[in-house]
Design a protein around this motif. Structure first.
Motif, PDB file in Angstrom:
ATOM      1  N   LEU A 166      72.134  11.608  -7.379  1.00 25.53           N
ATOM      2  CA  LEU A 166      70.681  11.985  -8.041  1.00 25.53           C
ATOM      3  C   LEU A 166      69.586  11.462  -7.668  1.00 25.53           C
ATOM      4  O   LEU A 166      68.674  11.833  -7.176  1.00 25.53           O
ATOM      5  N   LYS A 167      69.698   9.997  -7.774  1.00 28.69           N
ATOM      6  CA  LYS A 167      68.361   9.229  -7.600  1.00 28.69           C
ATOM      7  C   LYS A 167      68.167   9.426  -6.290  1.00 28.69           C
ATOM      8  O   LYS A 167      66.925   8.985  -5.672  1.00 28.69           O
ATOM      9  N   SER A 168      69.007   9.197  -5.295  1.00 26.95           N
ATOM     10  CA  SER A 168      68.916   9.511  -3.714  1.00 26.95           C
ATOM     11  C   SER A 168      67.961  10.894  -3.645  1.00 26.95           C
ATOM     12  O   SER A 168      66.930  10.631  -2.808  1.00 26.95           O
ATOM     13  N   VAL A 169      68.278  11.738  -4.124  1.00 20.66           N
ATOM     14  CA  VAL A 169      67.384  13.042  -3.885  1.00 20.66           C
ATOM     15  C   VAL A 169      65.831  12.874  -4.471  1.00 20.66           C
ATOM     16  O   VAL A 169      64.877  13.091  -4.005  1.00 20.66           O
ATOM     17  N   PHE A 170      65.878  12.281  -5.624  1.00 22.93           N
ATOM     18  CA  PHE A 170      64.511  11.871  -6.261  1.00 22.93           C
ATOM     19  C   PHE A 170      63.746  11.029  -5.465  1.00 22.93           C
ATOM     20  O   PHE A 170      62.296  11.358  -5.296  1.00 22.93           O
ATOM     21  N   LEU A 171      64.366   9.794  -4.845  1.00 22.45           N
ATOM     22  CA  LEU A 171      63.516   9.074  -4.072  1.00 22.45           C
ATOM     23  C   LEU A 171      63.249   9.416  -2.539  1.00 22.45           C
ATOM     24  O   LEU A 171      62.132   9.499  -2.266  1.00 22.45           O
ATOM     25  N   THR A 172      64.145  10.314  -2.038  1.00 22.13           N
ATOM     26  CA  THR A 172      63.543  10.978  -0.705  1.00 22.13           C
ATOM     27  C   THR A 172      62.509  11.889  -1.074  1.00 22.13           C
ATOM     28  O   THR A 172      61.532  11.932  -0.240  1.00 22.13           O
ATOM     29  N   CYS A 173      62.621  12.774  -2.143  1.00 19.87           N
ATOM     30  CA  CYS A 173      61.650  13.462  -2.318  1.00 19.87           C
ATOM     31  C   CYS A 173      60.306  13.077  -2.624  1.00 19.87           C
ATOM     32  O   CYS A 173      59.002  13.271  -2.390  1.00 19.87           O
ATOM     33  N   LYS A 174      60.172  11.911  -3.552  1.00 16.18           N
ATOM     34  CA  LYS A 174      59.124  11.101  -3.935  1.00 16.18           C
ATOM     35  C   LYS A 174      58.339  10.607  -2.750  1.00 16.18           C
ATOM     36  O   LYS A 174      57.161  10.420  -2.656  1.00 16.18           O
ATOM     37  N   HIS A 175      59.329   9.946  -1.531  1.00 17.24           N
ATOM     38  CA  HIS A 175      58.703   9.610  -0.459  1.00 17.24           C
ATOM     39  C   HIS A 175      57.896  10.529   0.684  1.00 17.24           C
ATOM     40  O   HIS A 175      57.335  10.282   1.281  1.00 17.24           O
ATOM     41  N   VAL A 176      58.845  11.754   0.601  1.00 15.93           N
ATOM     42  CA  VAL A 176      58.480  12.506   1.728  1.00 15.93           C
ATOM     43  C   VAL A 176      57.513  13.752   1.306  1.00 15.93           C
ATOM     44  O   VAL A 176      56.583  13.922   2.162  1.00 15.93           O
ATOM     45  N   LEU A 177      57.523  13.975  -0.016  1.00 18.38           N
ATOM     46  CA  LEU A 177      56.612  15.234  -0.324  1.00 18.38           C
ATOM     47  C   LEU A 177      55.127  14.667  -0.125  1.00 18.38           C
ATOM     48  O   LEU A 177      54.244  15.524   0.120  1.00 18.38           O
TER      49      LEU A 177
END
Length: 165
Positions: free
Chosen positions: A126-137
């Motif tokens: 879960l955190k992995s999805v949050f972090l990738t979205c946080k930095h890519v968005l």
């Protein structure tokens, strides 16, 4: 580059794919997506925890005439994810597609599973999805859009024969 069954629908798009390697030879989800996206014309930036896991991915994309750049990333670390995103943008100038393909499970239920294993599972899945979205968005918003694909296991929807959280 296109194959006889490709439409070129991703021509010129940049796809960032986590888990683009595989734990062994042959087809895993990340490898299959990376190769197929390249066949459809995407410029693929693939990452995995272990760079060696992407050697076959790189070779398959090269054999198909595609373009592939790679790096390592711990998708549970904000600093590592930020570096991955910066590397992709430095290589290709943008990110049009983010594929969150990292996940896994640990055996056991709440009684036998330790809290540390539970925390690691939440971070990995879960955190992995949050972090990738946080930095890519922010990049996608600045360029006017993009697409995000989040994968999960069927084990999240139904019993698959193994006790796991």
């Amino acid at each position: 580059m296109t194959t006889s069954s490709s439409s070129g629908r991703l021509a010129g798009k940049v796809a960032l794919i986590t888990g683009a390697g595989s734990v062994g030879p042959g087809w895993g989800n990340g490898r299959a997506m990376a190769v197929r996206f390249a066949e459809e014309g995407a410029l693929v930036f693939g990452v995995d925890r272990e760079i060696d896991r992407m050697a076959e991915t790189a070779q398959r994309i090269a054999d198909a005439g595609g373009r592939f750049a790679s790096g390592t990333c711990d998708v549970t670390s904000s600093e590592s994810v930020a570096a991955m995103v910066a590397s992709c943008v430095a290589e290709y100038g943008r990110i049009d597609i983010l594929v969150n393909n990292v996940g896994g499970s640990a055996k056991g239920g709440p009684v036998e599973m330790s809290e540390a294993v539970w925390d690691a599972q939440v971070d990995h899945n879960l955190k992995s999805v949050f972090l990738t979205c946080k930095h890519v968005l922010p990049h996608m918003l600045a360029q006017g859009g993009g697409a995000i694909v989040n994968l999960s296991s069927t084990s999240g929807m139904r019993w698959t024969g193994a006790a796991q959280i």
